[in-house]
Design a protein around this motif. Structure first.
Motif, PDB file in Angstrom:
ATOM      1  N   LYS A  51       0.751  -1.428  -0.005  1.00 54.50           N
ATOM      2  CA  LYS A  51      -0.050   0.179  -0.023  1.00 54.50           C
ATOM      3  C   LYS A  51       1.054   1.144  -0.137  1.00 54.50           C
ATOM      4  O   LYS A  51       1.966   1.278   0.346  1.00 54.50           O
ATOM      5  N   ASP A 105      -3.078   4.775  -1.990  1.00 53.37           N
ATOM      6  CA  ASP A 105      -4.206   4.168  -1.254  1.00 53.37           C
ATOM      7  C   ASP A 105      -4.981   5.189  -0.009  1.00 53.37           C
ATOM      8  O   ASP A 105      -6.022   5.108  -0.072  1.00 53.37           O
ATOM      9  N   ALA A 148      -1.368   2.135   5.672  1.00 54.24           N
ATOM     10  CA  ALA A 148      -0.661   2.255   4.377  1.00 54.24           C
ATOM     11  C   ALA A 148       0.958   2.202   5.044  1.00 54.24           C
ATOM     12  O   ALA A 148       1.698   2.263   3.941  1.00 54.24           O
TER      13      ALA A 148
END
Length: 403
Positions: free
Chosen positions: A193, A197, A212
């Motif tokens: 991520k 994201d 993330a």
């Protein structure tokens, strides 16, 4: 005779005319410097949190509760700052609410310059009676150059690793260079991520940001650049501001790899930065770019606060055509740190995803970045041998001609 320090002011007012009147009145007072001004409450408070002015002036415009709550919270966070509220409504109830919110002074509109002068002088007298406190090492450190290919990502990545190793603090690295950043890969991390994201989440909050983050074996937390550029299409300054605010509230130190341009997004990052490391190289194009950056920082009042913008020379070599002394003379700013040009070590580190500031790396570049980290947090860093480089002072050299 001791030198009286400048009293810095951050001015937050949505009305351009009123803000201009306040600015002119303040600039006419001796010993006062405008450290920044904004027409938006959120941006102004973010700037004030980093600059930590002696006086914060807030516009008490409707909705009044927002200004009162902002003043109250800022005063709790920074009790030494004098908060002034500017208002058109000057009645006992308004005064009482302002004082309860922590305001030291209430300025009425239209502006009474004599009253403003007296208010500022009271703050100056109080500041003169206090002993200066030690600078804190908590904050946001942004590495920036308005010229691509200057080694910003390498410097930011390794600086973050070094700060984590040399201190007991929680450190995060945020790669906001969404066009060309490579921080995660320089650390040997494969992101699942990224910033993309976070920006595409239904809501940017602490949960989405922390979800993330990746954790490097050193303990450094990393917010990676997006793998695909379409993930950051339409990114807004407010989004970047929200992400950085969340990181700053969570981590003691945040190192930012910034985009290589001056735009609304980088200005949001700069507003939230306690230290901006302006990178340059010992070449005429790079020094020219640094001079243009300093001119913009001057217009933005970022150079008012001592040591907020610090100059770092990257890829320094004994055979460089331009010396550190010549760079200092040309830019009118001392060099805060310099990083050796160790091409082989840097290339190897990037290709294998191993940081230069790892536990067993003895490269000159790694040692120089460690030295830079120690200068940024001298009160907490571990004492280690520092390689010193003697600099010969050459004769005067005009890099850009007259002016």
């Amino acid at each position: 005779m001791p030198v009286t320090p400048m009293l810095t002011v951050v001015l937050v007012h949505r009305d351009d005319y009123e803000r201009g009147q306040l600015r002119m009145a303040l600039e006419a007072l001796p010993g006062v410097q405008i450290a920044g001004e904004r027409n938006d409450m959120r941006a102004g408070l973010a700037l004030a949190h980093q600059v930590r002015p002696g006086i914060l002036i807030l516009d008490m415009a409707p909705p009044v509760e927002d200004a009162l709550n902002a003043a109250s919270q800022y005063k709790l966070d920074h009790p030494d700052c004098a908060v002034f509220l500017a208002t058109e409504v000057f009645d006992p109830d308004t005064l009482l609410r302002a004082l309860r919110a922590g305001a030291q002074e209430v300025l009425r509109r239209p502006l009474d310059r004599a009253a403003l002068r007296e208010s500022v002088e009271r703050v100056a007298r109080q500041a003169a009676r206090k002993n200066g406190g030690a600078a804190t090492s908590r904050g946001v450190i942004t590495v920036f150059c308005n010229k691509g290919g200057s080694g910003v990502s390498t410097a930011a990545t390794n600086l973050a690793i070094s700060l984590k190793r040399l201190t007991t603090r929680e450190v995060a690295l945020a790669d906001f260079d969404y066009q060309s950043g490579d921080a995660a890969f320089m650390l040997g991390l494969t992101p699942t991520k990224s910033l993309g994201d976070v920006l595409n989440a239904p809501r940017i909050d602490s949960a989405s940001v922390h979800d993330a983050l990746m954790k490097h074996p050193s303990g450094l937390h990393v917010l990676s650049q997006p793998e695909h550029l379409d993930r950051v299409d339409g990114v807004t300054p407010d989004q970047v501001a929200s992400v950085l605010d969340i990181l700053h509230s969570t981590f003691d130190l945040v190192v930012v790899d910034a985009p290589h341009v001056f735009n609304e997004i980088t200005l949001e990052i700069f507003d939230r930065s306690s230290t901006i490391l302006l990178m340059t190289e010992p070449s005429i194009p790079s020094v020219r770019a640094a001079r243009r950056s300093l001119e913009i920082f001057q217009k933005l009042n970022f150079l008012v606060s001592p040591d907020r913008v610090r100059l770092v020379v990257n890829r320094r070599g004994e055979q460089s055509a331009i010396s550190v002394a010549q760079i200092e003379e040309t830019l009118g700013m001392p060099v805060f740190g310099s990083i050796s040009n160790d091409y082989a070590a840097v290339s190897m580190a990037i290709n294998v995803g191993k940081p230069l500031c790892g536990e067993h790396n003895e490269s000159r570049t790694g040692r120089d970045i460690n030295a830079l980290a120690r200068k940024l947090v001298p009160s907490e860093s571990v004492e280690e041998p520092v390689e010193t480089v003697s600099v010969k002072r050459p004769g005067r050299l005009r890099l850009f001609g007259k002016g």
